[in-house]
Write a protein that holds these residues in place. Structure first.
Motif, PDB file in Angstrom:
ATOM      1  N   ALA A   1       0.937  -1.315   0.064  1.00 19.17           N
ATOM      2  CA  ALA A   1       0.203   0.002  -0.149  1.00 19.17           C
ATOM      3  C   ALA A   1       0.926   1.247   0.077  1.00 19.17           C
ATOM      4  N   GLU A   2       2.289   1.082   0.011  1.00 18.37           N
ATOM      5  CA  GLU A   2       2.968   2.176  -0.201  1.00 18.37           C
ATOM      6  C   GLU A   2       2.880   3.083  -1.374  1.00 18.37           C
ATOM      7  N   GLU A   3       2.360   4.242  -1.123  1.00 18.00           N
ATOM      8  CA  GLU A   3       2.111   5.324  -2.349  1.00 18.00           C
ATOM      9  C   GLU A   3       3.500   5.927  -2.872  1.00 18.00           C
ATOM     10  N   ARG A   4       4.674   5.969  -1.985  1.00 18.35           N
ATOM     11  CA  ARG A   4       5.994   6.569  -2.490  1.00 18.35           C
ATOM     12  C   ARG A   4       6.690   5.629  -3.454  1.00 18.35           C
ATOM     13  N   THR A   5       7.612   6.100  -4.206  1.00 16.21           N
ATOM     14  CA  THR A   5       8.580   5.393  -4.948  1.00 16.21           C
ATOM     15  C   THR A   5       9.496   4.555  -4.000  1.00 16.21           C
ATOM     16  N   MET A   6       9.682   3.351  -4.340  1.00 18.24           N
ATOM     17  CA  MET A   6      10.461   2.535  -3.111  1.00 18.24           C
ATOM     18  C   MET A   6      11.752   2.159  -3.938  1.00 18.24           C
ATOM     19  N   VAL A   7      13.005   2.227  -3.223  1.00 16.56           N
ATOM     20  CA  VAL A   7      14.305   1.849  -3.651  1.00 16.56           C
ATOM     21  C   VAL A   7      14.805   0.800  -2.888  1.00 16.56           C
TER      22      VAL A   7
ATOM     23  N   GLY B   1       5.241   3.536  -6.348  1.00 16.30           N
ATOM     24  CA  GLY B   1       4.353   3.254  -5.562  1.00 16.30           C
ATOM     25  C   GLY B   1       2.888   2.888  -5.797  1.00 16.30           C
ATOM     26  N   ARG B   2       2.200   2.666  -4.871  1.00 22.65           N
ATOM     27  CA  ARG B   2       0.775   2.279  -5.214  1.00 22.65           C
ATOM     28  C   ARG B   2      -0.116   3.312  -5.864  1.00 22.65           C
ATOM     29  N   SER B   3      -0.756   3.057  -6.791  1.00 22.99           N
ATOM     30  CA  SER B   3      -1.697   4.171  -7.460  1.00 22.99           C
ATOM     31  C   SER B   3      -3.099   4.135  -7.148  1.00 22.99           C
ATOM     32  N   ALA B   4      -3.830   5.142  -7.397  1.00 22.99           N
ATOM     33  CA  ALA B   4      -5.072   4.959  -7.321  1.00 22.99           C
ATOM     34  C   ALA B   4      -5.681   3.913  -7.819  1.00 22.99           C
ATOM     35  N   ALA B   5      -5.394   3.606  -8.934  1.00 24.09           N
ATOM     36  CA  ALA B   5      -6.013   2.351  -9.653  1.00 24.09           C
ATOM     37  C   ALA B   5      -5.636   1.206  -8.975  1.00 24.09           C
ATOM     38  N   ASP B   6      -4.510   0.771  -8.591  1.00 26.74           N
ATOM     39  CA  ASP B   6      -4.097  -0.397  -7.705  1.00 26.74           C
ATOM     40  C   ASP B   6      -5.009  -0.451  -6.608  1.00 26.74           C
TER      41      ASP B   6
END
Length: 287
Positions: A160-166, A231-236
């Motif tokens: 559910a993380e909305e930020r880009t992850m590294v 990250g997770r989008s609204a569509a996701d």
């Protein structure tokens, strides 16, 4: 609130090149030449680096790596408190970022020692910049757990993380990590595999997780790997069906999680209230 006054003795966290020696910050050579003590993750690499920079090392050189940092930290702190300037370097990038350094920094803060840094190359920021993914908000997750079950639970908690992850990953685990990401985050999630950043054989592969899994299935991955995942989008968020939620809970339980923990992880992964996940799971069982 009382403000802690730091003393003039200094711990220097010095960034080193992640690839090309030309990327070394000019101040790195100055700090290495002036250091009373240099603590290095690999002393042999340090000496090669100094040779490439044309620097003569006159300070004491000691190793400081994962296997000895607990025992070495008090000694380095003792030298700092005696007034010596200590420079800390790792094999590549900034100390403390998935590398040794945090323990020494924490100890120095507690002792009131001044801490500064030589800013420079970072695989995290470089990978974000070239990934083509949103970087207005991001988070760094370091290395994923090696065991499949632990890795799956960690990724489920990030669904559910909305930020880009590294992420950092070892070459021989890259394909397994991508497959686990596709399963936990969705095969359509945009991502980038960044290899050997700034080096001669630099390569950046962009695509959706499912595509990257297929593309790298037969490849013998080599070099330093940094993974960037959208990250997770609204569509996701809208795509979380009751069936997928129940399936996620069942999968987590099969990997050893308790029902309570599996429901909590599924709630985090889908952004649904925990009570709704609980009701979905137990409604299915009552049928």
């Amino acid at each position: 609130m009382e403000v802690c006054q730091t003393r003039t003795v200094t711990l220097v966290l010095a960034a080193t090149p992640i690839g090309r020696i030309e990327d070394a910050p000019p101040r790195l050579a100055t700090e290495l030449a002036a250091a009373d003590v240099i603590a290095a993750e690999d002393t042999r690499r340090l000496r090669r680096l100094a040779t490439e920079l044309g620097v003569e090392l006159t300070g004491r050189i000691v190793s400081y790596f994962e296997g000895n940092e607990v025992g070495r930290t008090p000694q380095l702190l003792e030298w700092l408190e005696a007034g010596e300037r200590v420079v800390l370097v790792t094999d590549a990038g900034m100390p403390s970022v998935s590398d040794p350094g945090y323990r020494l920094v924490a100890a120095a803060v507690a002792a009131g020692v001044r801490i500064t840094a030589v800013p420079g190359p970072s695989a995290v920021l470089t990978a974000l910049a070239v990934s083509g993914l949103p970087i207005d908000r991001f988070c760094f997750e370091g290395f994923l757990p090696r065991k499949a079950g632990e890795r799956g639970r960690r990724l489920a908690s990030l669904a559910a993380e909305e930020r880009t992850m590294v992420f950092f990953e070892a070459p021989h685990r890259t394909h397994a990590a991508l497959a686990a990401m596709a399963e936990a985050l969705g095969a359509d999630r945009p991502a980038a595999v960044c290899r050997e950043l700034t080096k001669t054989y630099e390569e950046v592969r962009r695509g959706r997780l499912g595509e990257l899994v297929d593309a790298m299935a037969e490849e013998n991955v080599r070099g330093e790997i940094t993974l960037v995942v959208a990250g997770r989008s609204a569509a996701d968020q809208a795509a979380a069906s009751p069936e997928s939620v129940r399936s996620l809970v069942a999968e987590l339980e099969s990997e050893g999680a308790t029902r309570k923990d599996a429901i909590a992880a599924a709630a985090r992964a889908t952004g649904m209230p925990r009570r709704e996940v609980y009701d979905l799971v137990h409604k299915e069982q009552r049928r």
